[in-house]
Design a protein around this motif. Structure first.
Motif, PDB file in Angstrom:
ATOM      1  N   GLU A  31       0.804  -1.219   0.000  1.00  0.00           N
ATOM      2  CA  GLU A  31       0.000   0.000   0.000  1.00  0.00           C
ATOM      3  C   GLU A  31       0.843   1.279   0.000  1.00  0.00           C
ATOM      4  O   GLU A  31       0.330   2.376  -0.213  1.00  0.00           O
ATOM      5  N   SER A  32       2.152   1.136   0.214  1.00  0.00           N
ATOM      6  CA  SER A  32       3.040   2.295   0.249  1.00  0.00           C
ATOM      7  C   SER A  32       3.932   2.393  -0.985  1.00  0.00           C
ATOM      8  O   SER A  32       4.840   3.224  -1.024  1.00  0.00           O
ATOM      9  N   TYR A 138      -1.501  12.120  -2.621  1.00  0.00           N
ATOM     10  CA  TYR A 138      -0.854  11.363  -1.551  1.00  0.00           C
ATOM     11  C   TYR A 138      -1.498  11.687  -0.205  1.00  0.00           C
ATOM     12  O   TYR A 138      -2.067  12.760  -0.010  1.00  0.00           O
ATOM     13  N   THR A 139      -1.368  10.751   0.726  1.00  0.00           N
ATOM     14  CA  THR A 139      -1.815  10.966   2.102  1.00  0.00           C
ATOM     15  C   THR A 139      -0.653  10.637   3.039  1.00  0.00           C
ATOM     16  O   THR A 139       0.329   9.994   2.627  1.00  0.00           O
ATOM     17  N   GLU A 140      -0.773  11.060   4.283  1.00  0.00           N
ATOM     18  CA  GLU A 140       0.252  10.741   5.275  1.00  0.00           C
ATOM     19  C   GLU A 140       0.459   9.229   5.314  1.00  0.00           C
ATOM     20  O   GLU A 140      -0.501   8.466   5.292  1.00  0.00           O
ATOM     21  N   ASP A 141       1.724   8.831   5.361  1.00  0.00           N
ATOM     22  CA  ASP A 141       2.072   7.412   5.366  1.00  0.00           C
ATOM     23  C   ASP A 141       3.417   7.281   6.074  1.00  0.00           C
ATOM     24  O   ASP A 141       4.387   7.917   5.651  1.00  0.00           O
ATOM     25  N   ASN A 143       5.554   5.152   5.836  1.00  0.00           N
ATOM     26  CA  ASN A 143       6.545   4.555   4.937  1.00  0.00           C
ATOM     27  C   ASN A 143       6.966   5.488   3.807  1.00  0.00           C
ATOM     28  O   ASN A 143       7.753   5.099   2.954  1.00  0.00           O
ATOM     29  N   SER A 144       6.418   6.688   3.793  1.00  0.00           N
ATOM     30  CA  SER A 144       6.729   7.660   2.740  1.00  0.00           C
ATOM     31  C   SER A 144       7.222   8.963   3.338  1.00  0.00           C
ATOM     32  O   SER A 144       6.815   9.352   4.429  1.00  0.00           O
TER      33      SER A 144
END
Length: 151
Positions: A31-32, A138-141, A143-144
């Motif tokens: 998902e990342s 994009y959203t907060e993640d 892994n990113s």
């Protein structure tokens, strides 16, 4: 090194993209992973370049147009046989020059937050990219990380 506009039809190029996607799968949860596959790189809002020395593929990079003033760096990849030879630096310079030529005011990117992405983050920072909030879709993640630079 010659950096050329590329239609992604060369087997060496598709192989490098597959290598890129495979490595992303090894270090990031599904998902990342925001790397584009071949079809994603062939979309009309994406322009792709490859870097060659004679018939040797050194690396690649792409620009995705988010709007007429904002571009996103995609698919920055150096062939594992040519790491630490300045390939990524040259490709990044090319992408920044192209973004300026297009009249973009901002250039942004997403990359992984894990240690495997540290060399990439250091490269981007050395070119004036700064950490920022997620952009575009994009959203907060965890892994990113997101980086941007005013042009």
């Amino acid at each position: 090194m010659e950096i050329i506009l590329d239609d992604l039809s060369h087997p060496k190029v598709s192989g490098l993209i597959m290598e890129h996607l495979d490595q992303m799968s090894e270090v990031s949860p599904p998902e990342s992973i925001h790397a584009l596959n071949l079809e994603g790189l062939k979309q009309p809002d994406v322009t792709f370049w490859s870097a060659w020395e004679n018939d040797t593929l050194l690396g690649c990079g792409a620009l995705k147009e988010l709007d007429d003033q904002h571009g996103e760096i995609k698919s920055m990849r150096t062939s594992t046989l040519h790491l630490r030879k300045g390939v990524a630096k040259r490709i990044l310079q090319h992408l920044i020059e192209e973004a300026k030529r297009r009249g973009y005011q901002r250039l942004s990117l997403e990359t992984g937050s894990m240690n495997a992405f540290e060399p990439a983050k250091q490269l981007y920072a050395s070119f004036g990219f700064q950490y920022c909030k997620p952009f575009s879709n994009y959203t907060e993640d965890p892994n990113s990380v997101f980086m941007t630079r005013e042009l």
